[in-house]
Design a protein around this motif. Structure first.
Motif, PDB file in Angstrom:
ATOM      1  N   ILE A   1     -13.444 -36.951  65.408  1.00  0.00           N
ATOM      2  CA  ILE A   1     -14.780 -37.000  64.769  1.00  0.00           C
ATOM      3  C   ILE A   1     -15.270 -38.446  65.538  1.00  0.00           C
ATOM      4  O   ILE A   1     -16.228 -38.905  65.581  1.00  0.00           O
ATOM      5  CB  ILE A   1     -14.833 -37.209  63.203  1.00  0.00           C
ATOM      6  CG1 ILE A   1     -13.920 -37.870  62.960  1.00  0.00           C
ATOM      7  CG2 ILE A   1     -14.182 -35.720  63.245  1.00  0.00           C
ATOM      8  CD1 ILE A   1     -14.363 -38.830  61.600  1.00  0.00           C
ATOM      9  N   GLY A   2     -14.554 -39.682  66.098  1.00  0.00           N
ATOM     10  CA  GLY A   2     -14.967 -40.826  66.264  1.00  0.00           C
ATOM     11  C   GLY A   2     -13.518 -41.463  67.118  1.00  0.00           C
ATOM     12  O   GLY A   2     -12.347 -40.857  67.315  1.00  0.00           O
TER      13      GLY A   2
ATOM     14  N   PRO B   1     -28.253 -45.224  72.109  1.00  0.00           N
ATOM     15  CA  PRO B   1     -27.122 -44.226  72.212  1.00  0.00           C
ATOM     16  C   PRO B   1     -27.256 -43.343  73.216  1.00  0.00           C
ATOM     17  O   PRO B   1     -28.457 -42.855  73.080  1.00  0.00           O
ATOM     18  CB  PRO B   1     -27.143 -43.529  70.745  1.00  0.00           C
ATOM     19  CG  PRO B   1     -28.168 -44.538  70.192  1.00  0.00           C
ATOM     20  CD  PRO B   1     -28.839 -45.089  71.018  1.00  0.00           C
TER      21      PRO B   1
ATOM     22  N   LEU C   1     -18.893 -36.274  66.236  1.00  0.00           N
ATOM     23  CA  LEU C   1     -20.238 -35.629  65.043  1.00  0.00           C
ATOM     24  C   LEU C   1     -21.490 -35.502  65.094  1.00  0.00           C
ATOM     25  O   LEU C   1     -22.704 -34.615  65.567  1.00  0.00           O
ATOM     26  CB  LEU C   1     -19.950 -35.928  64.021  1.00  0.00           C
ATOM     27  CG  LEU C   1     -18.444 -36.426  62.898  1.00  0.00           C
ATOM     28  CD1 LEU C   1     -18.088 -36.623  61.550  1.00  0.00           C
ATOM     29  CD2 LEU C   1     -18.207 -34.698  63.194  1.00  0.00           C
ATOM     30  N   THR C   2     -22.308 -36.768  65.945  1.00  0.00           N
ATOM     31  CA  THR C   2     -23.398 -37.017  66.110  1.00  0.00           C
ATOM     32  C   THR C   2     -23.548 -37.052  67.154  1.00  0.00           C
ATOM     33  O   THR C   2     -24.835 -36.415  68.293  1.00  0.00           O
ATOM     34  CB  THR C   2     -23.649 -38.546  66.185  1.00  0.00           C
ATOM     35  OG1 THR C   2     -23.104 -38.908  66.340  1.00  0.00           O
ATOM     36  CG2 THR C   2     -24.042 -38.321  64.508  1.00  0.00           C
ATOM     37  N   LYS C   3     -22.211 -36.819  68.737  1.00  0.00           N
ATOM     38  CA  LYS C   3     -22.569 -36.556  70.114  1.00  0.00           C
ATOM     39  C   LYS C   3     -23.425 -37.883  70.999  1.00  0.00           C
ATOM     40  O   LYS C   3     -23.508 -37.221  71.939  1.00  0.00           O
ATOM     41  CB  LYS C   3     -22.993 -34.744  70.365  1.00  0.00           C
ATOM     42  CG  LYS C   3     -22.326 -34.108  69.730  1.00  0.00           C
ATOM     43  CD  LYS C   3     -22.992 -32.709  69.920  1.00  0.00           C
ATOM     44  CE  LYS C   3     -21.845 -31.627  70.187  1.00  0.00           C
ATOM     45  NZ  LYS C   3     -22.347 -30.583  70.920  1.00  0.00           N
ATOM     46  N   LYS C   4     -23.239 -39.136  70.132  1.00  0.00           N
ATOM     47  CA  LYS C   4     -23.426 -40.364  70.854  1.00  0.00           C
ATOM     48  C   LYS C   4     -22.704 -41.212  70.893  1.00  0.00           C
ATOM     49  O   LYS C   4     -21.103 -41.198  70.551  1.00  0.00           O
ATOM     50  CB  LYS C   4     -24.234 -40.726  69.564  1.00  0.00           C
ATOM     51  CG  LYS C   4     -25.629 -39.925  69.813  1.00  0.00           C
ATOM     52  CD  LYS C   4     -27.151 -39.949  70.539  1.00  0.00           C
ATOM     53  CE  LYS C   4     -27.863 -38.958  70.171  1.00  0.00           C
ATOM     54  NZ  LYS C   4     -28.557 -38.274  71.360  1.00  0.00           N
ATOM     55  N   ARG C   5     -22.568 -41.816  72.314  1.00  0.00           N
ATOM     56  CA  ARG C   5     -21.758 -43.028  72.472  1.00  0.00           C
ATOM     57  C   ARG C   5     -22.965 -44.014  72.733  1.00  0.00           C
ATOM     58  O   ARG C   5     -23.569 -43.941  73.003  1.00  0.00           O
ATOM     59  CB  ARG C   5     -20.784 -42.624  74.117  1.00  0.00           C
ATOM     60  CG  ARG C   5     -20.286 -44.273  74.559  1.00  0.00           C
ATOM     61  CD  ARG C   5     -21.202 -44.478  75.444  1.00  0.00           C
ATOM     62  NE  ARG C   5     -20.407 -44.454  76.581  1.00  0.00           N
ATOM     63  CZ  ARG C   5     -21.417 -45.017  78.024  1.00  0.00           C
ATOM     64  NH1 ARG C   5     -22.668 -45.578  76.765  1.00  0.00           N
ATOM     65  NH2 ARG C   5     -21.790 -44.767  78.638  1.00  0.00           N
TER      66      ARG C   5
ATOM     67  N   TYR D   1     -17.352 -44.226  70.738  1.00  0.00           N
ATOM     68  CA  TYR D   1     -18.345 -42.129  70.341  1.00  0.00           C
ATOM     69  C   TYR D   1     -18.676 -42.248  69.261  1.00  0.00           C
ATOM     70  O   TYR D   1     -16.653 -42.160  68.359  1.00  0.00           O
ATOM     71  CB  TYR D   1     -16.545 -41.664  71.440  1.00  0.00           C
ATOM     72  CG  TYR D   1     -16.513 -42.488  72.458  1.00  0.00           C
ATOM     73  CD1 TYR D   1     -18.124 -41.482  73.660  1.00  0.00           C
ATOM     74  CD2 TYR D   1     -16.201 -42.583  72.774  1.00  0.00           C
ATOM     75  CE1 TYR D   1     -17.967 -42.474  74.561  1.00  0.00           C
ATOM     76  CE2 TYR D   1     -16.058 -43.029  74.667  1.00  0.00           C
ATOM     77  CZ  TYR D   1     -16.831 -42.895  74.864  1.00  0.00           C
ATOM     78  OH  TYR D   1     -16.700 -43.695  76.922  1.00  0.00           O
ATOM     79  N   ASN D   2     -19.140 -41.233  68.754  1.00  0.00           N
ATOM     80  CA  ASN D   2     -19.169 -40.034  67.122  1.00  0.00           C
ATOM     81  C   ASN D   2     -19.556 -39.181  68.079  1.00  0.00           C
ATOM     82  O   ASN D   2     -20.419 -38.827  68.411  1.00  0.00           O
ATOM     83  CB  ASN D   2     -20.220 -41.356  66.576  1.00  0.00           C
ATOM     84  CG  ASN D   2     -20.749 -40.171  65.338  1.00  0.00           C
ATOM     85  OD1 ASN D   2     -20.451 -39.138  65.105  1.00  0.00           O
ATOM     86  ND2 ASN D   2     -20.874 -41.560  64.619  1.00  0.00           N
TER      87      ASN D   2
ATOM     88  N   SER E   1     -26.476 -39.936  75.378  1.00  0.00           N
ATOM     89  CA  SER E   1     -26.171 -38.757  74.042  1.00  0.00           C
ATOM     90  C   SER E   1     -24.723 -37.612  75.637  1.00  0.00           C
ATOM     91  O   SER E   1     -24.695 -37.747  76.452  1.00  0.00           O
ATOM     92  CB  SER E   1     -27.116 -37.156  74.946  1.00  0.00           C
ATOM     93  OG  SER E   1     -27.940 -37.774  74.128  1.00  0.00           O
TER      94      SER E   1
END
Length: 253
Positions: A183-184, A225, A205-209, A202-203, A227
């Motif tokens: 998840i991260g 952030p 779950l939210t698909k963000k870096r 990196y997250n 995507s």
């Protein structure tokens, strides 16, 4: 700034990131070894943690905590082979090491014992610096923890010689009832000579870096952030090994 680990005390190596990642992929991927060593299959159930330790192995590190939200203390073990094994890696290099196994155990309310939910023979790299060679990597494994139901694994890639570059990688896995999903993750790169630090957080779950850059011990500047194009979450099974996923140029998780 991510706080999963601190990369500031890691010995550094010259800026040869692609060579470092290539070395890690070949030297740390346990299944690539071509010799007669074989990993044991751990017991499916046991009353004590020691019941999952095969003969000739020992518990190198461990963590306890509730992984499946049932209020019971589960466990994650890093098992290490007691004897040194001589192996041949995928590049034909002969290395000496003590192989390791990651075992994840869930506590059973009915029996009071544990049930094996995951065994990975490849994700925890072993310390190959068994001959005190100053050019070899230090032990890549740093620590294992269970925090708020999440399994956290932290590694560092550094050399014994005090030169320029090092990297550190942290992973967060959460149990979904079947698999341990990534998840991260966090990737940090330090440049000792210039006191520069880069961090990629990196997250999944939210698909963000988020990318951050600054000076060691100083303030960090973070980007907006970014995507990520990720159709499905990776798991401990699909990720398989440290630094096996080049998520973007010069960054491998």
């Amino acid at each position: 700034m991510p706080t999963w680990y601190s990369p500031y005390n890691i010995t550094n190596k010259p800026p040869r990131v692609k060579q470092l990642l290539s070395f890690l992929l070949s030297a740390l991927a346990l299944p690539s070894y071509g010799q007669n060593f074989s990993y044991p299959t751990l017991k499916a159930k046991g009353q004590r943690l020691t019941d999952f330790v095969p003969s000739g192995w020992t518990i190198h590190n461990s963590a306890t905590g509730d992984l499946n939200k049932d209020g019971l203390p589960d466990a994650a073990l890093v098992l290490q082979h007691k004897a040194t094994v001589t192996l041949t890696d995928s590049e034909g290099q002969v290395v000496k090491s003590q192989p390791r196994i990651l075992a994840i155990l869930l506590k059973s309310e009915g029996t009071g014992g544990f049930e094996l939910k995951e065994q990975s023979n490849s994700f925890i790299p072993e310390d190959q610096d068994l001959e005190d060679d100053s050019e070899e990597l230090n032990d890549p494994f740093l620590r294992i923890e269970i925090k708020r139901g999440v399994l956290e694994l932290t590694f560092q890639e550094s050399y014994k010689t005090s030169t320029t570059y090092s990297t550190a990688t942290g992973y967060k896995f959460r149990y979904n009832g079947t698999d341990f999903q990534l998840i991260g993750a966090d990737f940090a790169r330090t440049h000792r000579k210039h006191f520069e630090l880069e961090q990629y957080s990196y997250n999944f779950l939210t698909k963000k870096r988020i990318y951050s850059k600054g000076k060691i011990g100083g303030s960090m500047t973070s980007s907006a952030p970014k995507s990520l194009a990720l159709p499905t979450l990776k798991t401990l099974k699909t990720l398989k090994a440290l630094n096996g996923w080049e998520i973007e140029p010069d960054v491998a998780l």
